[in-house]
Scaffold this motif. Structure first.
Motif, PDB file in Angstrom:
ATOM      1  N   UNK A 497      32.052  69.349  62.652  1.00 22.87           N
ATOM      2  CA  UNK A 497      33.024  69.297  62.778  1.00 22.87           C
ATOM      3  C   UNK A 497      34.261  69.944  63.201  1.00 22.87           C
ATOM      4  N   UNK A 498      35.130  70.552  64.024  1.00 23.45           N
ATOM      5  CA  UNK A 498      35.985  71.880  63.858  1.00 23.45           C
ATOM      6  C   UNK A 498      36.798  70.556  63.304  1.00 23.45           C
ATOM      7  N   UNK A 499      37.475  71.061  61.773  1.00 20.62           N
ATOM      8  CA  UNK A 499      39.453  70.223  61.479  1.00 20.62           C
ATOM      9  C   UNK A 499      40.324  70.945  61.179  1.00 20.62           C
ATOM     10  N   UNK A 500      41.368  70.814  62.104  1.00 16.96           N
ATOM     11  CA  UNK A 500      42.476  72.058  62.209  1.00 16.96           C
ATOM     12  C   UNK A 500      43.247  71.384  60.675  1.00 16.96           C
ATOM     13  N   UNK A 501      42.921  71.751  59.650  1.00 19.54           N
ATOM     14  CA  UNK A 501      43.238  71.895  58.927  1.00 19.54           C
ATOM     15  C   UNK A 501      43.056  72.900  57.283  1.00 19.54           C
ATOM     16  N   UNK A 517      39.982  54.062  51.562  1.00 12.53           N
ATOM     17  CA  UNK A 517      39.903  52.392  52.627  1.00 12.53           C
ATOM     18  C   UNK A 517      39.757  52.633  54.322  1.00 12.53           C
ATOM     19  N   UNK A 518      40.008  53.657  54.269  1.00 15.73           N
ATOM     20  CA  UNK A 518      40.037  53.788  56.124  1.00 15.73           C
ATOM     21  C   UNK A 518      39.277  54.824  56.278  1.00 15.73           C
ATOM     22  N   UNK A 519      38.947  55.605  56.235  1.00 15.84           N
ATOM     23  CA  UNK A 519      38.069  56.501  56.545  1.00 15.84           C
ATOM     24  C   UNK A 519      37.197  56.877  57.551  1.00 15.84           C
ATOM     25  N   UNK A 520      36.834  55.205  57.830  1.00 13.35           N
ATOM     26  CA  UNK A 520      35.733  55.491  58.948  1.00 13.35           C
ATOM     27  C   UNK A 520      35.551  53.981  59.719  1.00 13.35           C
ATOM     28  N   UNK A 521      36.419  54.974  60.347  1.00 15.43           N
ATOM     29  CA  UNK A 521      37.046  53.883  61.620  1.00 15.43           C
ATOM     30  C   UNK A 521      36.509  52.724  62.924  1.00 15.43           C
ATOM     31  N   UNK A 641      35.960  60.712  62.544  1.00 16.48           N
ATOM     32  CA  UNK A 641      36.548  59.865  61.261  1.00 16.48           C
ATOM     33  C   UNK A 641      37.821  60.253  60.678  1.00 16.48           C
ATOM     34  N   UNK A 642      36.974  61.516  59.515  1.00 17.16           N
ATOM     35  CA  UNK A 642      37.351  62.313  58.551  1.00 17.16           C
ATOM     36  C   UNK A 642      38.479  63.060  59.821  1.00 17.16           C
ATOM     37  N   UNK A 643      38.198  64.217  60.443  1.00 13.09           N
ATOM     38  CA  UNK A 643      38.578  64.206  61.205  1.00 13.09           C
ATOM     39  C   UNK A 643      40.003  64.130  61.867  1.00 13.09           C
ATOM     40  N   UNK A 644      39.961  62.060  62.253  1.00 12.42           N
ATOM     41  CA  UNK A 644      40.757  61.965  62.689  1.00 12.42           C
ATOM     42  C   UNK A 644      42.189  61.447  62.053  1.00 12.42           C
ATOM     43  N   UNK A 645      41.755  60.773  60.561  1.00  4.90           N
ATOM     44  CA  UNK A 645      42.092  60.685  59.650  1.00  4.90           C
ATOM     45  C   UNK A 645      43.022  62.132  59.385  1.00  4.90           C
ATOM     46  N   UNK A 646      42.723  63.027  58.974  1.00  6.46           N
ATOM     47  CA  UNK A 646      43.042  64.098  58.049  1.00  6.46           C
ATOM     48  C   UNK A 646      44.121  64.608  59.601  1.00  6.46           C
ATOM     49  N   UNK A 647      43.934  65.127  60.519  1.00  9.92           N
ATOM     50  CA  UNK A 647      44.569  65.846  61.958  1.00  9.92           C
ATOM     51  C   UNK A 647      45.791  64.909  61.863  1.00  9.92           C
ATOM     52  N   UNK A 648      45.938  63.311  61.732  1.00 11.21           N
ATOM     53  CA  UNK A 648      46.790  62.427  62.024  1.00 11.21           C
ATOM     54  C   UNK A 648      47.599  61.849  61.040  1.00 11.21           C
ATOM     55  N   UNK A 649      47.124  62.656  59.648  1.00  8.31           N
ATOM     56  CA  UNK A 649      47.751  63.203  58.781  1.00  8.31           C
ATOM     57  C   UNK A 649      48.169  60.849  58.016  1.00  8.31           C
ATOM     58  N   UNK A 650      47.072  60.251  58.535  1.00  7.43           N
ATOM     59  CA  UNK A 650      46.882  58.620  58.172  1.00  7.43           C
ATOM     60  C   UNK A 650      46.361  58.806  56.870  1.00  7.43           C
ATOM     61  N   UNK A 651      47.113  59.069  55.273  1.00 10.19           N
ATOM     62  CA  UNK A 651      46.525  59.494  54.000  1.00 10.19           C
ATOM     63  C   UNK A 651      48.215  59.448  53.199  1.00 10.19           C
ATOM     64  N   UNK A 692      32.307  49.164  70.093  1.00 12.76           N
ATOM     65  CA  UNK A 692      33.540  49.085  69.566  1.00 12.76           C
ATOM     66  C   UNK A 692      33.862  47.527  68.818  1.00 12.76           C
ATOM     67  N   UNK A 693      33.117  47.118  68.568  1.00 11.44           N
ATOM     68  CA  UNK A 693      33.786  45.917  68.130  1.00 11.44           C
ATOM     69  C   UNK A 693      34.230  45.154  67.224  1.00 11.44           C
ATOM     70  N   UNK A 694      34.183  46.625  65.922  1.00 16.62           N
ATOM     71  CA  UNK A 694      35.199  46.270  65.354  1.00 16.62           C
ATOM     72  C   UNK A 694      36.429  47.521  64.183  1.00 16.62           C
ATOM     73  N   UNK A 695      36.845  47.546  65.030  1.00 18.17           N
ATOM     74  CA  UNK A 695      38.536  48.014  63.965  1.00 18.17           C
ATOM     75  C   UNK A 695      39.183  47.439  63.608  1.00 18.17           C
ATOM     76  N   UNK A 696      39.061  48.419  62.206  1.00 18.26           N
ATOM     77  CA  UNK A 696      39.848  47.876  60.924  1.00 18.26           C
ATOM     78  C   UNK A 696      41.033  48.636  61.336  1.00 18.26           C
ATOM     79  N   UNK A 697      42.286  47.843  60.979  1.00 19.06           N
ATOM     80  CA  UNK A 697      43.683  48.644  60.621  1.00 19.06           C
ATOM     81  C   UNK A 697      44.080  50.035  60.057  1.00 19.06           C
ATOM     82  N   UNK A 698      44.749  50.298  61.264  1.00 17.18           N
ATOM     83  CA  UNK A 698      44.744  51.802  60.217  1.00 17.18           C
ATOM     84  C   UNK A 698      46.185  52.068  59.621  1.00 17.18           C
TER      85      UNK A 698
END
Length: 698
Positions: A497-501, A517-521, A641-651, A692-698
């Motif tokens: 995957x390509x990540x904009x970071x 805790x939330x890296x795998x969505x 999941x890694x791409x979404x967390x890093x690019x969304x600055x959710x850490x 996608x029945x299980x989606x933990x809170x972000x």
């Protein structure tokens, strides 16, 4: 008048007896002289076995049926006789249609026109006991109607009584010869087959049994039985048709013939090994082929059944044969046989070895595995080893089926096509419960000496067995832990995957995955994996050798183990491996590779791998990790999941500071508990709802 009729009946029976005795005695003496001739001389006396067959035909249906049974016993008759007896499987002259009508009306108490909409007068097949006519039921269904020959039951029962007394007389007068030929057993086998074939209800049930065994095989078809139109003397079946064997090479292309050939091998192996219930007379007249690849099989009057032990021995004989392990194969073939007082094991082994050497050195056109198997059984009979009649029937059926396959596909090699099927069947027999039962009976002797206890194994005391097993398990567990961990790596799923970071925060994030805790969505059915946050990380100054906890739920099974870092170069790659908690001899792992594409743009690549090991094949056949596609999906989800967390600055930035900065001693780090862990219980309730029945809170 009644007395005269009864007296004439007795005279007639006596004349019949004298005729049978005279003909059989003449043929027995001719056979005795024939077997002492060498092969070259036998060729000049071809008329002798032909006269034997003609004599059986003249004696009537019971003796024709006897000849058909003898054609499956090459341990009793020379090859030349067996070859001539094949003619008995061909059509015999039909009986008159008036007799057919009479039998139908007697059986159903109706005129033929009230039973069938149409009924063809000319038979399509005629045999010693019956003949077959095509017809149409009142509802328009096309059927094949098998009608028993008139008065055949009475005639055969009379001849069976005569044969029974002749066999008894021979057993008393020629005890040793009768014992060597096993005449009483041959007669019992013949009597059983013949009386069963006279009961069409029985044949109908056999057809149903074959249909049931192959109900999940869409391309193998046995005709259905119409029970409302069936009696003990009339069998009404589904009419089947198709190409005859000799038409197939002309009509079908190479690819289709190859598929049909493989299908014949598969159905034979299923009958012989899986079911232990087989069609014993699969000659070209009993099989039809369709251009869509369907095989239709008829006439199940001659069939065989193998006990579980015979099936197991057959498998254990064939496997070493194809691996050229003669001693092992000889052990299993002799275990099947009954040793007479004249048994000569050394001489039999020499002949056995000679036959196999010829097989290994010959081309397939000269000598096949199935014919060699038949020759091995015949050689055993000549050296005092008597094999069960069912095994000889199986060997004959195998050679008949192989002949079909050769016509379909001349380059066919039975051993190569059958080997994977036999290996798979061995694996199926190794069900854990079955292995456990055998271990309970034989474990101490097998464990220490590699042998089975003498006599019939006695059930071990369950507590004693479990105590012994517990101690052995400890030893085996230690051996699993000590197995080499640096074998060949085998990839089993990958994604990129390509990540904009920039590469630095991406690399730091990847090395902290076990803590974050939330890296795998998501949880999805495609990958069937959900990550649980790790509880600790052991760090070392050298990085390689550091340990972190693997904590995942894979298809409902929680997998917990310690992952060890085995390769590390900052901002380039990061590789770990871990023994699987419930199968510790198997080492799994992933490798992350990073490369800078441009400023603030990074390519992140991950692949899953396992360390090549004989025991790894067991684990990788499990459903939870057998699919490489599922692993591709899992890694795809992971990296997205890694791409979404890093690019969304959710850490938190401090969470991905470089983990190994300023490490001077081993450290244990505990991450904060997360929503992931609190929601684990919800997984079992929601995982089957949607992908996608299980989606933990972000």
């Amino acid at each position: 008048m009644k007395w005269q009729t009864k007296a004439w009946g007795k005279v007639s029976n006596l004349m019949r007896l004298l005729t049978i005795v005279r003909i059989l005695l003449r043929e027995a003496l001719s056979l005795r002289r024939f077997v002492y001739l060498n092969e070259k001389v036998r060729r000049t006396y071809k008329a002798v076995p032909k006269r034997f067959v003609d004599s059986l035909i003249r004696l009537g249906p019971a003796f024709v049926k006897l000849g058909q049974v003898l054609s499956t016993r090459p341990d009793l008759l020379p090859t030349e006789y067996i070859h001539e007896l094949k003619v008995l499987h061909e059509n015999v002259p039909p009986f008159a249609f008036a007799e057919v009508e009479r039998i139908l009306e007697e059986e159903f108490h109706k005129e033929v026109g009230d039973i069938f909409a149409s009924f063809e007068e000319d038979s399509v097949a005629s045999a010693s006991l019956s003949q077959v006519h095509l017809a149409q039921l009142l509802d328009g269904t096309r059927v094949a109607v098998k009608v028993q020959r008139p008065e055949i039951h009475k005639q055969i029962e009379g001849d069976l009584r005569i044969l029974y007394w002749l066999i008894r007389a021979c057993s008393l007068l020629f005890r040793e010869t009768a014992a060597n030929l096993n005449l009483p057993e041959v007669f019992e086998e013949f009597e059983r087959y013949t009386l069963q074939e006279l009961d069409f209800f029985h044949e109908g049930r056999i057809l149903e049994r074959f249909r049931e065994n192959f109900r999940d095989w869409p391309n193998i078809h046995f005709p259905a039985v119409y029970w409302d139109y069936t009696t003990s003397r009339v069998l009404t079946m589904e009419a089947v048709s198709g190409l005859r064997l000799h038409d197939v090479p002309r009509v079908m292309d190479f690819h289709t013939r190859r598929i049909l050939n493989e299908r014949i091998v598969e159905l034979e192996m299923k009958m012989f090994i899986s079911d232990g219930f087989f069609h014993a007379d699969l000659h070209p007249g009993n099989i039809f082929f369709s251009e869509d690849g369907t095989i239709r099989i008829i006439d199940v009057g001659m069939y065989g059944e193998l006990t579980p032990e015979l099936r197991d021995r057959f498998v254990l004989y064939w496997l070493p044969i194809v691996r050229k392990q003669k001693d092992r194969a000889f052990h299993h073939i002799t275990q099947i046989a009954h040793r007479t007082k004249h048994a000569d094991e050394e001489a039999y082994y020499r002949k056995f070895s000679e036959l196999l050497d010829k097989f290994y050195a010959s081309s397939i056109s000269e000598r096949s595995l199935t014919k060699t198997f038949l020759e091995v059984l015949i050689a055993g009979a000549g050296h005092g080893f008597k094999f069960p009649s069912e095994l000889l029937l199986q060997a004959k059926a195998l050679t008949t089926a192989e002949a079909l396959a050769f016509v379909l596909f001349p380059g066919f090699r039975f051993a190569e096509d059958a080997r994977p099927i036999i290996i798979k069947e061995v694996a199926n027999r190794a069900a854990m419960k079955q292995v456990e039962r055998r271990l309970e009976r034989t474990f101490p002797e097998w464990l220490l000496l590699g042998e089975l206890p003498p006599g019939s194994p006695v059930q071990e005391d369950n507590d004693s067995f479990r105590e012994l097993w517990k101690e052995v398990a400890k030893v085996w567990a230690k051996e699993c832990d000590d197995r080499p961990k640096n074998g060949r790596e085998i990839k089993h799923g990958e994604y990129a995957v390509e990540i904009n970071e920039d590469i630095e925060p991406v690399f730091n994030f990847v090395t902290r995955l076990a803590q974050y805790a939330h890296w795998h969505p998501t949880y999805t059915k495609r990958s069937r994996v959900i990550h649980v946050d790790g509880e600790y990380v052991f760090l070392t100054p050298e990085v390689v050798g550091s340990v972190f906890q693997i904590d995942e739920i894979v298809d409902g099974v929680r997998v917990r183990s310690n992952g060890e870092i085995v390769a590390f170069e900052r901002n380039k790659h990061f590789k770990w491996r871990s023994p699987v908690s419930f199968f510790p001899s198997l080492y799994l792992g992933t490798c992350f590779t990073l490369s800078r594409l441009a400023e603030n743009r990074t390519l992140l690549h991950e692949y899953f791998y396992y360390i090549d090991d004989p025991l790894a094949d067991f684990f990788l056949q499990r459903e939870l990790l057998a699919s490489e596609d599922a692993l591709d999906f899992h890694i795809e989800e992971e990296l997205l999941g890694v791409k979404a967390i890093i690019e969304g600055k959710r850490y938190n930035p401090e969470d991905i500071e470089f983990l190994w900065n300023n490490v001077v001693c081993v450290t244990r780090i505990f991450p904060e508990k997360s929503a992931y862990q609190r929601q684990l219980k919800a997984l079992s309730q929601t995982r089957s709802a949607t992908d996608n029945s299980f989606r933990p809170g972000m």
